[in-house]
Design an enzyme around this catalytic site. Structure first.
Site, PDB file in Angstrom:
ATOM      1  CB  SER A 233      -0.980   0.003   1.172  1.00 27.95           C
ATOM      2  OG  SER A 233      -0.331  -0.277   2.384  1.00 27.95           O
ATOM      3  CG  HIS A 263      -0.870  -5.193   2.387  1.00 27.02           C
ATOM      4  ND1 HIS A 263      -0.231  -5.004   3.579  1.00 27.02           N
ATOM      5  CD2 HIS A 263      -0.790  -3.982   1.733  1.00 27.02           C
ATOM      6  CE1 HIS A 263       0.221  -3.754   3.656  1.00 27.02           C
ATOM      7  NE2 HIS A 263      -0.112  -3.108   2.549  1.00 27.02           N
ATOM      8  CG  HIS A 309       6.058  -9.078   8.006  1.00 29.83           C
ATOM      9  ND1 HIS A 309       6.963  -8.195   7.467  1.00 29.83           N
ATOM     10  CD2 HIS A 309       4.911  -8.379   8.191  1.00 29.83           C
ATOM     11  CE1 HIS A 309       6.392  -7.011   7.358  1.00 29.83           C
ATOM     12  NE2 HIS A 309       5.143  -7.085   7.786  1.00 29.83           N
ATOM     13  NE  ARG A 318       2.734  -4.055  12.757  1.00 30.08           N
ATOM     14  CZ  ARG A 318       2.558  -4.117  11.448  1.00 30.08           C
ATOM     15  NH1 ARG A 318       2.003  -3.093  10.812  1.00 30.08           N
ATOM     16  NH2 ARG A 318       2.928  -5.169  10.753  1.00 30.08           N
ATOM     17  CG  ASP A 364      -3.110  -8.163   9.264  1.00 31.38           C
ATOM     18  OD1 ASP A 364      -3.620  -7.113   9.670  1.00 31.38           O
ATOM     19  OD2 ASP A 364      -2.371  -8.219   8.264  1.00 31.38           O
TER      20      ASP A 364
HETATM   21  N1  CMX Z   1       1.311 -19.788   5.681  1.00 35.86           N
HETATM   22  C1  CMX Z   1       1.688 -20.640   4.714  1.00 35.86           C
HETATM   23  N2  CMX Z   1       2.715 -20.405   3.884  1.00 35.86           N
HETATM   24  C2  CMX Z   1       3.421 -19.287   4.081  1.00 35.86           C
HETATM   25  C3  CMX Z   1       3.119 -18.366   5.106  1.00 35.86           C
HETATM   26  C4  CMX Z   1       2.005 -18.653   5.923  1.00 35.86           C
HETATM   27  N3  CMX Z   1       1.590 -17.815   6.860  1.00 35.86           N
HETATM   28  N4  CMX Z   1       4.008 -17.364   5.056  1.00 35.86           N
HETATM   29  C5  CMX Z   1       4.838 -17.615   4.025  1.00 35.86           C
HETATM   30  N5  CMX Z   1       4.471 -18.773   3.428  1.00 35.86           N
HETATM   31  C6  CMX Z   1       5.039 -19.356   2.218  1.00 35.86           C
HETATM   32  C7  CMX Z   1       4.866 -18.374   1.085  1.00 35.86           C
HETATM   33  O1  CMX Z   1       3.566 -18.469   0.526  1.00 35.86           O
HETATM   34  C8  CMX Z   1       5.964 -18.800   0.135  1.00 35.86           C
HETATM   35  O2  CMX Z   1       5.528 -19.964  -0.539  1.00 35.86           O
HETATM   36  P1  CMX Z   1       5.847 -20.161  -2.114  1.00 35.86           P
HETATM   37  O3  CMX Z   1       7.328 -20.019  -2.246  1.00 35.86           O
HETATM   38  O4  CMX Z   1       5.327 -21.516  -2.410  1.00 35.86           O
HETATM   39  O5  CMX Z   1       5.118 -19.066  -2.813  1.00 35.86           O
HETATM   40  C9  CMX Z   1       7.083 -19.210   1.088  1.00 35.86           C
HETATM   41  O6  CMX Z   1       6.431 -19.489   2.348  1.00 35.86           O
HETATM   42  C10 CMX Z   1       8.138 -18.164   1.315  1.00 35.86           C
HETATM   43  O7  CMX Z   1       7.512 -16.986   1.758  1.00 35.86           O
HETATM   44  P2  CMX Z   1       8.299 -15.934   2.667  1.00 35.86           P
HETATM   45  O8  CMX Z   1       9.547 -15.550   1.922  1.00 35.86           O
HETATM   46  O9  CMX Z   1       8.431 -16.460   4.043  1.00 35.86           O
HETATM   47  O10 CMX Z   1       7.275 -14.731   2.736  1.00 35.86           O
HETATM   48  P3  CMX Z   1       6.951 -13.628   1.624  1.00 35.86           P
HETATM   49  O11 CMX Z   1       7.814 -12.441   1.857  1.00 35.86           O
HETATM   50  O12 CMX Z   1       6.958 -14.189   0.271  1.00 35.86           O
HETATM   51  O13 CMX Z   1       5.439 -13.295   1.981  1.00 35.86           O
HETATM   52  C11 CMX Z   1       3.587 -12.828   3.398  1.00 35.86           C
HETATM   53  C12 CMX Z   1       5.084 -12.604   3.147  1.00 35.86           C
HETATM   54  C13 CMX Z   1       3.115 -11.908   4.497  1.00 35.86           C
HETATM   55  C14 CMX Z   1       2.814 -12.478   2.104  1.00 35.86           C
HETATM   56  C15 CMX Z   1       3.364 -14.317   3.765  1.00 35.86           C
HETATM   57  O14 CMX Z   1       4.031 -14.614   4.976  1.00 35.86           O
HETATM   58  C16 CMX Z   1       1.887 -14.683   3.911  1.00 35.86           C
HETATM   59  O15 CMX Z   1       1.245 -14.973   2.899  1.00 35.86           O
HETATM   60  N6  CMX Z   1       1.326 -14.636   5.155  1.00 35.86           N
HETATM   61  C17 CMX Z   1      -0.085 -14.860   5.366  1.00 35.86           C
HETATM   62  C18 CMX Z   1      -0.885 -13.620   4.967  1.00 35.86           C
HETATM   63  C19 CMX Z   1      -0.684 -12.492   5.951  1.00 35.86           C
HETATM   64  O16 CMX Z   1      -0.782 -12.666   7.150  1.00 35.86           O
HETATM   65  N7  CMX Z   1      -0.444 -11.284   5.413  1.00 35.86           N
HETATM   66  C20 CMX Z   1      -0.364 -10.058   6.254  1.00 35.86           C
HETATM   67  C21 CMX Z   1       1.034  -9.452   6.355  1.00 35.86           C
HETATM   68  C22 CMX Z   1       1.023  -8.186   7.170  1.00 35.86           C
HETATM   69  C23 CMX Z   1       0.295  -7.076   6.457  1.00 35.86           C
HETATM   70  O17 CMX Z   1       0.780  -6.608   5.419  1.00 35.86           O
HETATM   71  O18 CMX Z   1      -0.780  -6.672   6.894  1.00 35.86           O
END
Ligand code: CMX
Length: 425
Positions: A233, A263, A309, A318, A364
């Site tokens: 964002s 996000h 994250h 947070r 979150d």
């Molecule tokens: N559950 C399952 N798998 C997860 C995960 C979770 N909570 N967090 C990361 N992974 C997976 C990713 O999907 C990725 O898989 P692929 O390689 O198959 O695509 C792998 O682990 C590596 O990811 P990462 O390098 O650890 O994390 P990223 O920087 O790519 O992504 C985030 C970060 C937040 C998108 C991811 O941790 C996620 O999807 N979390 C759940 C959604 C969430 O809570 N989002 C809110 C974040 C805070 C905000 O912005 O508000």
């Protein structure tokens, strides 16, 4: 608003000089390099943006203008806004001036309500919220001044006007979205005497709100306010802002990104996940039951919402602030209990999956359970609240980027063929 404008005028003179000197003396110093994996991997870790409102070290979490979130959670959103903009906490006089400016700008034009009321009844609350911001674009002071002709040095002044106008109106808009979307009755008009938090609580109009609900909303509005410049964002808002689109375009665009499940929408998804498990096991689940649902979720190719994250490698401070709030006020609430039990189980399970870089909860994972406790049970609404808070940081970043006369954001993309050639060499 003379005090804030004067303070920012002085700051921008100083900050512009400082940036000029850094560029003159060190303009060719390399601060980051980009690997092929980073190019394909969402630019993770590439240092190519300047953002002074806040920073997020991976082992510390949110630091706003040099102060850790833990030192700031007792403050009001108005104080945080001043800190984000100027780098200093306001004096009593400065705070009073800012609060009074925001109070003056609260009222929302009738046409905005007409647009919201005519939207399909199953619109997502974030669509309604972002539409309201965008439809108000015709009120932009920046757009009007730019049309007349405005020197670049002065761009920040009408951007600050837009920022204060938007921030002042967002609690009313957010509360209006809640009441219209969830059939809560008439919209409640802003109270000119109330601060941002008090008025938001007032306009939501929950029946018999617990006095601690005000405290929760204050904490909520502070904790989500900013998270450096590279998240979806923030980057989207600042990219749009850099085209000299006004803040109405920029913020609504950024918030469309906030509405994604990876996000800000993760707060809705997280509570949905928690409620699913409570429903399935008719109450707060056991450790084994939580493990079972984690496995089921992962096997279905889904993420565990509220965990992981892109930057942090620790439990998000947070999240800790929200967890402490729940522990203090309602430790035995079944929804909160499930959230805190998940915290005992999920990181251990996610640690077993090598590719996941951060197994810990983010902002979150807990916030929804607290809102739910106080009767705000419509979880598709939660991202709207996140956006009301994040408008503080994103608006401050936009004003500062204009004050620093930051150029158009325009990185270079390459083709797959280019990559193939480059690696051959
Ligand atoms: N559950 C399952 N798998 C997860 C995960 C979770 N909570 N967090 C990361 N992974 C997976 C990713 O999907 C990725 O898989 P692929 O390689 O198959 O695509 C792998 O682990 C590596 O990811 P990462 O390098 O650890 O994390 P990223 O920087 O790519 O992504 C985030 C970060 C937040 C998108 C991811 O941790 C996620 O999807 N979390 C759940 C959604 C969430 O809570 N989002 C809110 C974040 C805070 C905000 O912005 O508000």
């Amino acid at each position: 608003m003379s005090k804030l404008v004067e303070k920012l005028s002085n700051k921008f003179n100083e900050w512009r000089q400082e940036a000029k000197k850094i560029i003159e003396q060190h303009g060719s110093t390399v601060i980051s390099e980009v690997t092929v994996s980073q190019g394909y991997g969402g630019m993770r870790g590439v240092r190519s943006l300047i953002c002074d409102t806040s920073r997020v070290p991976q082992e510390d979490g949110l630091i706003i203008r040099g102060r850790h979130l833990k030192e700031l959670i007792h403050l009001t959103p108005e104080e945080i806004l001043f800190l984000l903009l100027t780098g200093e906490l306001p004096s009593e006089e400065e705070l009073e001036e800012l609060k009074s400016e925001l109070r003056k700008r609260k009222s929302v034009s009738q046409y905005v309500w007409k647009v919201l009321e005519s939207m399909p009844k199953d619109s997502h609350p974030m669509v309604m919220f972002n539409t309201a911001i965008l439809v108000m674009q015709k009120e932009s002071i920046f757009a009007a001044e730019y049309e007349k002709g405005l020197r670049k040095e002065e761009h920040w002044k009408p951007t600050l006007e837009d920022a204060l106008n938007i921030i002042a109106k967002l609690p009313a808009i957010a509360a209006g979205v809640y009441r219209i979307r969830f059939n809560k009755g008439q919209i409640i008009q802003p109270d000119p005497g109330m601060d941002l938090t008090g008025d938001y609580v007032h306009m939501l109009g929950l029946p018999n709100p617990d006095p601690n609900f005000y405290e929760l909303i204050r904490l909520y509005l502070v904790a989500h306010c900013d998270h450096e410049g590279g998240n979806v964002s923030a980057l989207t808002t600042q990219t749009i802002n850099s085209a000299l689109s006004d803040l109405y375009y920029a913020l609504s665009g950024g918030f469309n990104g906030l509405a994604g499940p990876l996000h800000g929408l993760a707060n809705q998804e997280s509570l949905k996940w928690v409620m699913k498990i409570i429903e399935r096991y008719s109450g707060a689940p056991s450790v084994e039951q939580i493990k079972e649902l984690i496995q089921e979720t992962l096997n279905a190719g889904k993420v565990i919402p509220g965990y992981g994250h892109a930057v942090l490698r620790i439990t998000d401070p947070r999240f800790e602030a929200f967890l402490n709030f729940g522990k203090k006020h309602f430790p035995d609430d079944p929804v909160f209990l499930t959230v805190s039990r998940m915290y005992d189980v999920v990181p251990g399970e996610l640690k077993k999956i090598e590719k996941i870089k951060n197994p810990f909860p983010n902002v979150d994972a807990a916030s929804g359970s607290l809102l739910y406790h106080y009767g705000l049970t419509e979880y598709s609404y939660y991202t709207v609240m996140f956006a009301v808070s994040r408008s503080l940081g994103l608006s401050a970043q936009a004003v500062i980027n204009r004050g620093m006369m930051s150029p158009l954001i325009r990185p270079k993309s390459v083709t797959t063929e280019w990559i193939k050639d480059a690696v051959k060499k």
